[in-house]
Design an enzyme around this catalytic site. Structure first.
Site, short mmCIF file in Angstrom:
data_model
loop_
_atom_site.label_atom_id
_atom_site.label_comp_id
_atom_site.label_asym_id
_atom_site.label_seq_id
_atom_site.Cartn_x
_atom_site.Cartn_y
_atom_site.Cartn_z
N LYS A 17 0.84 -1.21 0.00
CA LYS A 17 0.00 0.00 0.00
C LYS A 17 0.87 1.25 0.00
O LYS A 17 2.05 1.24 0.39
CB LYS A 17 -0.95 0.02 1.20
CG LYS A 17 -0.29 0.01 2.59
CD LYS A 17 0.09 1.38 3.12
CE LYS A 17 0.73 1.28 4.51
NZ LYS A 17 1.60 2.42 4.84
N VAL A 98 10.79 -5.22 3.82
CA VAL A 98 10.46 -5.09 5.25
C VAL A 98 10.95 -3.73 5.73
O VAL A 98 12.03 -3.27 5.37
CB VAL A 98 11.14 -6.22 6.05
CG1 VAL A 98 10.88 -6.05 7.54
CG2 VAL A 98 10.64 -7.59 5.57
N GLY A 99 10.14 -3.07 6.56
CA GLY A 99 10.53 -1.78 7.12
C GLY A 99 10.51 -0.65 6.13
O GLY A 99 11.22 0.34 6.30
N SER A 100 9.66 -0.77 5.11
CA SER A 100 9.64 0.21 4.03
C SER A 100 8.47 1.18 4.11
O SER A 100 8.42 2.16 3.37
CB SER A 100 9.58 -0.51 2.68
OG SER A 100 8.38 -1.26 2.56
N GLY A 104 3.79 -4.40 4.09
CA GLY A 104 3.85 -5.81 3.73
C GLY A 104 3.40 -6.75 4.84
O GLY A 104 2.64 -7.69 4.60
N GLY A 105 3.86 -6.50 6.06
CA GLY A 105 3.49 -7.38 7.17
C GLY A 105 2.00 -7.33 7.47
O GLY A 105 1.37 -8.37 7.70
N SER A 106 1.43 -6.14 7.48
CA SER A 106 -0.01 -6.00 7.72
C SER A 106 -0.82 -6.65 6.61
O SER A 106 -1.85 -7.27 6.85
CB SER A 106 -0.38 -4.52 7.84
OG SER A 106 0.24 -3.93 8.96
N ASP A 137 -2.74 -1.34 10.77
CA ASP A 137 -3.03 -1.22 9.33
C ASP A 137 -3.76 -2.44 8.76
O ASP A 137 -4.18 -2.41 7.61
CB ASP A 137 -1.74 -1.02 8.54
CG ASP A 137 -1.15 0.37 8.70
OD1 ASP A 137 -1.86 1.25 9.23
OD2 ASP A 137 0.01 0.58 8.31
#
Length: 271
Positions: A17, A98-100, A104-106, A137
């Site tokens: 997103k 990751v951490g961007s 992605g994780g959500s 999120d």
């Protein structure tokens, strides 16, 4: 998106997103921050192959993930809230950094919840409640597409999907901690955005590029660049000729907005 691939397994697509707008309105009594944002899914995605099984939770991934990852939390919270007892095997092919700030994780967690909701016939309203327990999120990703997001992220108002745009992405390789970025905010930084989120949404629908540039905002961008001034060098030649260039989420990725056929990652509609 769920695609059955046989042998009792299914393949899930988990989209990234953008935050086309993101402001923090203040800090709440529960220590979370009150936000307002315009969220949009794009075609960059992870792929998860999942299978219901006996026993516990099993995860294979092409990138290292913490033991308390969002996929496992989604499985745990689903079982806790529904009373269903089952194991889950997941193979994750991750393309969203990751951490961007690309979520992605959500998005992974929401893909798992959507799949389990289909398997166990759980209503969307109940899934949204579970999603909010997994992460701020995650509720948005149960919808995808374009949405106005408020509260700590759990209040999602689905809007008419924005179409006809694409983006290029710049990821400086820095893992930006959401918690650290929120802790870096001070009260005088709250409510600094234009605040006209519905007007920004309308500008996208009407292809009003000047108004898009005027109303786009991310409260974290200035804070992130002050912490990582070296990123400015990478941004110098990024986004030439774009409609607008800005950071997404709490960083560290930036996106440059273009008409549909000019960028690498088109906007993706919701469910």
């Amino acid at each position: 998106m769920v695609e059955n691939i046989g042998n009792g397994s299914a393949e899930l697509v988990s989209y990234a997103k953008l935050n086309l707008y993101l402001d923090v309105l203040g800090k709440r009594s529960d220590e979370y921050h009150e936000i307002v944002g315009l969220f949009q899914t794009i075609s960059l995605h992870d792929t998860l192959t999942v299978e219901i099984c006996d026993g516990g939770f099993y995860l294979e991934s092409n990138v290292a993930l913490p033991s308390d990852n969002t996929i496992k939390r989604a499985w745990e919270m689903f079982r806790k809230n529904t009373g269903e007892e089952f194991g889950l095997k997941v193979t994750l092919k991750k393309k969203v950094p990751v951490g961007s700030g690309l979520g992605g994780g959500s998005s992974n967690a929401a893909a798992i919840l959507r799949y389990l909701g289909e398997v166990f016939k759980i209503p969307l309203e109940d899934l949204l409640n579970i999603a909010a327990q997994v992460g701020s999120d995650v509720p948005f990703f149960l919808y995808g597409g374009t949405a106005l997001v408020r509260g700590r992220g759990e209040i999602v108002e689905k809007l008419e999907d924005i179409e006809g745009y694409s983006v290029n992405l710049f990821f400086p390789g820095i893992h930006s901690s959401t918690k650290e970025m929120y802790l870096s905010l001070t009260p005088e930084m709250y409510r600094k955005g234009p605040g006209r989120v519905e007007e920004l949404h309308r500008a996208y629908l009407e292809r009003d590029y000047e108004k898009i540039r005027k109303l786009s905002y991310n409260v974290f961008e200035k804070v992130f660049l002050e912490k990582h001034p070296e990123v400015m060098y990478g941004l110098r030649n990024f986004g030439d000729g774009s409609i607008v260039k800005m950071m997404t989420g709490s960083g560290s990725a930036f996106f440059a907005l273009y008409p549909l056929d000019e960028g690498n990652y088109p906007f993706v509609g919701g469910v």
